[in-house]
Design a protein around this motif. Sequence first.
Motif, PDB file in Angstrom:
ATOM      1  N   ASP A  14       0.786  -1.239   0.000  1.00  0.00           N
ATOM      2  CA  ASP A  14       0.000   0.000   0.000  1.00  0.00           C
ATOM      3  C   ASP A  14       0.818   1.288   0.000  1.00  0.00           C
ATOM      4  O   ASP A  14       0.264   2.372   0.167  1.00  0.00           O
ATOM      5  CB  ASP A  14      -0.960  -0.007   1.195  1.00  0.00           C
ATOM      6  CG  ASP A  14      -0.225  -0.227   2.508  1.00  0.00           C
ATOM      7  OD1 ASP A  14       0.993  -0.474   2.479  1.00  0.00           O
ATOM      8  OD2 ASP A  14      -0.871  -0.162   3.569  1.00  0.00           O
ATOM      9  N   SER A  15       2.137   1.206  -0.203  1.00  0.00           N
ATOM     10  CA  SER A  15       2.913   2.455  -0.262  1.00  0.00           C
ATOM     11  C   SER A  15       2.566   3.180  -1.559  1.00  0.00           C
ATOM     12  O   SER A  15       2.461   2.555  -2.615  1.00  0.00           O
ATOM     13  CB  SER A  15       4.409   2.171  -0.198  1.00  0.00           C
ATOM     14  OG  SER A  15       4.765   1.293  -1.236  1.00  0.00           O
ATOM     15  N   ARG A  16       2.379   4.496  -1.472  1.00  0.00           N
ATOM     16  CA  ARG A  16       1.930   5.238  -2.672  1.00  0.00           C
ATOM     17  C   ARG A  16       3.102   5.777  -3.472  1.00  0.00           C
ATOM     18  O   ARG A  16       4.031   6.358  -2.905  1.00  0.00           O
ATOM     19  CB  ARG A  16       1.019   6.395  -2.271  1.00  0.00           C
ATOM     20  CG  ARG A  16      -0.287   5.936  -1.700  1.00  0.00           C
ATOM     21  CD  ARG A  16      -1.301   7.078  -1.681  1.00  0.00           C
ATOM     22  NE  ARG A  16      -2.479   6.653  -0.950  1.00  0.00           N
ATOM     23  CZ  ARG A  16      -2.628   6.851   0.356  1.00  0.00           C
ATOM     24  NH1 ARG A  16      -1.715   7.493   1.038  1.00  0.00           N
ATOM     25  NH2 ARG A  16      -3.708   6.405   0.963  1.00  0.00           N
ATOM     26  N   ILE A  33      -5.407  -3.122  -4.003  1.00  0.00           N
ATOM     27  CA  ILE A  33      -4.712  -2.052  -3.268  1.00  0.00           C
ATOM     28  C   ILE A  33      -3.362  -1.735  -3.935  1.00  0.00           C
ATOM     29  O   ILE A  33      -2.958  -0.587  -4.058  1.00  0.00           O
ATOM     30  CB  ILE A  33      -4.514  -2.464  -1.782  1.00  0.00           C
ATOM     31  CG1 ILE A  33      -5.803  -2.225  -1.022  1.00  0.00           C
ATOM     32  CG2 ILE A  33      -3.372  -1.713  -1.119  1.00  0.00           C
ATOM     33  CD1 ILE A  33      -6.211  -0.751  -0.914  1.00  0.00           C
ATOM     34  N   SER A  60      -2.528   2.076  -5.494  1.00  0.00           N
ATOM     35  CA  SER A  60      -1.562   2.952  -4.819  1.00  0.00           C
ATOM     36  C   SER A  60      -0.493   3.479  -5.781  1.00  0.00           C
ATOM     37  O   SER A  60       0.463   4.103  -5.357  1.00  0.00           O
ATOM     38  CB  SER A  60      -0.905   2.194  -3.658  1.00  0.00           C
ATOM     39  OG  SER A  60      -0.248   1.045  -4.157  1.00  0.00           O
ATOM     40  N   ASN A  76      -6.024   6.756 -12.096  1.00  0.00           N
ATOM     41  CA  ASN A  76      -4.694   6.968 -11.502  1.00  0.00           C
ATOM     42  C   ASN A  76      -3.622   7.340 -12.511  1.00  0.00           C
ATOM     43  O   ASN A  76      -2.644   7.988 -12.164  1.00  0.00           O
ATOM     44  CB  ASN A  76      -4.236   5.701 -10.757  1.00  0.00           C
ATOM     45  CG  ASN A  76      -4.911   5.544  -9.402  1.00  0.00           C
ATOM     46  OD1 ASN A  76      -5.948   6.148  -9.163  1.00  0.00           O
ATOM     47  ND2 ASN A  76      -4.325   4.746  -8.539  1.00  0.00           N
ATOM     48  N   GLU A 107      -7.679   9.002  -3.817  1.00  0.00           N
ATOM     49  CA  GLU A 107      -7.048   8.177  -2.774  1.00  0.00           C
ATOM     50  C   GLU A 107      -8.005   7.013  -2.521  1.00  0.00           C
ATOM     51  O   GLU A 107      -9.193   7.241  -2.273  1.00  0.00           O
ATOM     52  CB  GLU A 107      -6.881   9.013  -1.503  1.00  0.00           C
ATOM     53  CG  GLU A 107      -6.316   8.237  -0.335  1.00  0.00           C
ATOM     54  CD  GLU A 107      -6.580   8.959   0.981  1.00  0.00           C
ATOM     55  OE1 GLU A 107      -5.622   9.247   1.679  1.00  0.00           O
ATOM     56  OE2 GLU A 107      -7.759   9.221   1.298  1.00  0.00           O
ATOM     57  N   ASP A 165       2.076   9.284   2.650  1.00  0.00           N
ATOM     58  CA  ASP A 165       0.997   8.358   2.959  1.00  0.00           C
ATOM     59  C   ASP A 165      -0.217   9.021   3.593  1.00  0.00           C
ATOM     60  O   ASP A 165      -1.053   8.359   4.160  1.00  0.00           O
ATOM     61  CB  ASP A 165       1.524   7.271   3.919  1.00  0.00           C
ATOM     62  CG  ASP A 165       1.991   6.066   3.122  1.00  0.00           C
ATOM     63  OD1 ASP A 165       1.864   6.103   1.896  1.00  0.00           O
ATOM     64  OD2 ASP A 165       2.461   5.105   3.750  1.00  0.00           O
TER      65      ASP A 165
END
Length: 244
Positions: free
Chosen positions: A39-41, A87, A91, A140, A167, A220
Amino acid sequence: MTKQVKSRERVTEHGEVFTAEREVNAMLDLVKQETERVDSRFLEPACGDGNFVAEILRRKLEAAKKRAIPPKKKKPLPLEFEKQSVIAVASIYGVDLLLDNVIACRERLYEIWNAEYEAICKKEVSEDCREAVRFILSRNIVCGNALSLKTVDENGNDTDEPIVFSEWAFVMGTKMQRKDFRFDKLLAGDYEPKADGKQKKKKVPEEEYGQMQMFSPAEDKPSDEGELLTTYITDYRRVQDYGN
Ligand SMILES: C[S@@+](CC[C@H](N)C(=O)[O-])C[C@H]1O[C@@H](n2cnc3c(N)ncnc32)[C@H](O)[C@@H]1O
């Protein structure tokens, strides 16, 4: 090895020189731990056809597989992998001026995701989930100008519309929350939440405006720092039914 240049004209007009796989991996290894978190963007403001974001997605999907394995078992649970992989896709963000690159990038990410999805979920794959992932990618990976922060038309010219990013987050088990933010406000970081849940303008030092890293794990906590435009909550396989 894939071609690094499509045409002399595109190099001159748009600086389009693609990064080779070896360099992509070496650069991503500088932030290895982040690339291996589901889940790191990540946001790439000149993503081209996706050399960096494609490798980030591959790494995240490996992490998604591991997270979907229950204790004392060896194989990922299909439904859990499905959620984790959504997810992973959700992200990753990209912007590019050229529509053909944007389309190619979305397609490439979809193919990478779908190959793993089929391999893990086999007969349990869902067309709704596939549509949801396509929709998330369409939001995205944006056709826009990362300098003016506006969307662009099919000729690469700025429109009056600001770039808006969503988001995505799981809430209440299988519900997916989408919150839309203007990219320019996120970058300026000039909104802060108040105790009553409303947002107030924050003073930002002059030198911080316009600062944008070429390629970086995004913060985040965008929901604390941007001007919230819209919120939607729906089943994660039905995100395509709300908004555009
Ligand atoms: C040097 S290529 C890099 C592509 C990809 N990041 C890679 O490393 O393989 C630069 C890309 O930036 C895009 N680009 C140039 N100016 C831009 C701008 N102001 N906003 C968004 N994209 C831009 C070009 O269309 C091109 O796809």
